[in-house]
Scaffold this motif. Sequence first.
Motif, PDB file in Angstrom:
ATOM      1  N   ARG A  12     -11.139  -7.696  -2.223  1.00  0.00           N
ATOM      2  CA  ARG A  12     -11.275  -7.068  -3.454  1.00  0.00           C
ATOM      3  C   ARG A  12      -9.773  -6.772  -4.042  1.00  0.00           C
ATOM      4  O   ARG A  12      -9.806  -6.401  -5.256  1.00  0.00           O
ATOM      5  N   TYR A  13      -9.022  -6.545  -3.249  1.00  0.00           N
ATOM      6  CA  TYR A  13      -7.729  -6.336  -3.904  1.00  0.00           C
ATOM      7  C   TYR A  13      -6.462  -7.264  -3.912  1.00  0.00           C
ATOM      8  O   TYR A  13      -5.558  -6.990  -4.620  1.00  0.00           O
ATOM      9  N   GLU A  63       1.016   3.191  -6.587  1.00  0.00           N
ATOM     10  CA  GLU A  63       1.398   1.942  -7.530  1.00  0.00           C
ATOM     11  C   GLU A  63       2.759   1.765  -7.686  1.00  0.00           C
ATOM     12  O   GLU A  63       3.388   0.539  -7.647  1.00  0.00           O
ATOM     13  N   GLU A  98      -9.448   3.588  -0.226  1.00  0.00           N
ATOM     14  CA  GLU A  98      -9.778   2.788  -1.217  1.00  0.00           C
ATOM     15  C   GLU A  98      -8.823   2.961  -2.686  1.00  0.00           C
ATOM     16  O   GLU A  98      -8.207   2.160  -3.373  1.00  0.00           O
ATOM     17  N   SER A  99      -8.593   4.268  -2.972  1.00  0.00           N
ATOM     18  CA  SER A  99      -7.934   4.379  -4.050  1.00  0.00           C
ATOM     19  C   SER A  99      -6.337   4.352  -3.878  1.00  0.00           C
ATOM     20  O   SER A  99      -5.782   3.856  -4.786  1.00  0.00           O
ATOM     21  N   ALA A 102      -6.062   0.486  -4.180  1.00  0.00           N
ATOM     22  CA  ALA A 102      -6.172  -0.027  -5.585  1.00  0.00           C
ATOM     23  C   ALA A 102      -4.806   0.354  -6.240  1.00  0.00           C
ATOM     24  O   ALA A 102      -4.431  -0.606  -7.107  1.00  0.00           O
ATOM     25  N   SER A 105      -2.071  -2.107  -4.400  1.00  0.00           N
ATOM     26  CA  SER A 105      -2.344  -3.614  -5.096  1.00  0.00           C
ATOM     27  C   SER A 105      -1.850  -3.820  -6.467  1.00  0.00           C
ATOM     28  O   SER A 105      -1.190  -4.767  -6.945  1.00  0.00           O
ATOM     29  N   ARG A 106      -2.363  -2.794  -7.264  1.00  0.00           N
ATOM     30  CA  ARG A 106      -1.928  -2.918  -8.673  1.00  0.00           C
ATOM     31  C   ARG A 106      -0.424  -2.989  -9.069  1.00  0.00           C
ATOM     32  O   ARG A 106       0.267  -3.854  -9.666  1.00  0.00           O
TER      33      ARG A 106
END
Length: 322
Positions: A12-13, A63, A98-99, A102, A105-106
């Motif tokens: 996913r990531y 991030e 997960e957040s 996300a 990984s971004r």
Amino acid sequence: MAETGEFELIARYFSGQTTPRQDVALGIGDDCALLTVPAGHRLAVSIDTLVEQVHFFADVDAEKLGYKSLAVGLSDLAAMGARPAWLTLALTMPEVNESWLAGFSRGVIQLANQYQMQLVGGDTTQGPLTISIQVHGFVPVQSALTRRQAQAGDIIFVSGTLGDAGAGLRLRAGQWHDPRLDQNDIQFLIQRLECPTARVELGQALMPLASSAVDISDGLSADLGHILEQSGVGACLDLEQFPLSAALKKIDADIARQFALHSGDDYELCFTVPPQHVAEVEGRFGHRLTRIGEIIDKAGLFYRDGQTLQPLKGQAYAHFTH
Ligand code: ADP
Ligand code: MG
């Protein structure tokens, strides 16, 4: 991590998000990645680990943390003059958030793609939040910028400004403040701590011109100290010439100088240039560089006080007292 969870998270990531490269015969998904180093080049490899509460605040933006985790490795490649190619990522997390994933990984993927790097593998485990990124780059055989070739007479330069990240760290930790700093200054200094810019293009361009280079991760005195020790030379610095940001120019000059000399995390390059290449380096990159001193025969780190050389004081210089 539970096996199913791990594969799902990676899919996913991380899989297929970074630049696909011709030199990757096999990327994420097997026991090893299979990679091709171009003919006439060496592989430059470096790994950095960031541990929560040791290297970053627990509440830092995910991030930005992803971005920084890769930037510190890119800075090592920059200091060798290497061209970035691949990365691997070992991620240890207390639970699956997960957040956070996300965002994290971004940040990694954005910076990887800025340099056409491909994420080719990694490991995912459960435990206290810890991030290890290994970077791989290419450098033509015999031409890497090392810490060992500085010579007396070489001019010492640094890129960018010094001490910002150190000031940002003290501000972020609530350990220090100066009423002359406004909100923009504070934001700028914390940004320098949380989102450092690796000087990748500069490092590659300097490769044929500089005699030695190091990236400033632990502070100028410590990192320049590595060049001096490994090259068997000393340095005389011009403290008045130290490049300070507009924010640090506002604060007490002695404190600013302490940050610039001794605090880490700026990820600027410090490098030495033989006299015959100084004009070219200043002509091409002068606007982004500052000449801060000169390499000398006498071992140790000094500054000029009138006609005499004074040893620079401070903890970081304990090993220069001979
Ligand atoms: P193994 O158990 O054989 O070491 P893993 O099950 O840990 O393999 O990983 C499966 C594949 O996913 C491998 O190709 C590995 O490199 C990759 N991988 C695992 N974790 C990550 C990660 N955090 N980022 C990128 N790739 C990863
Ligand atoms: Mg594994």
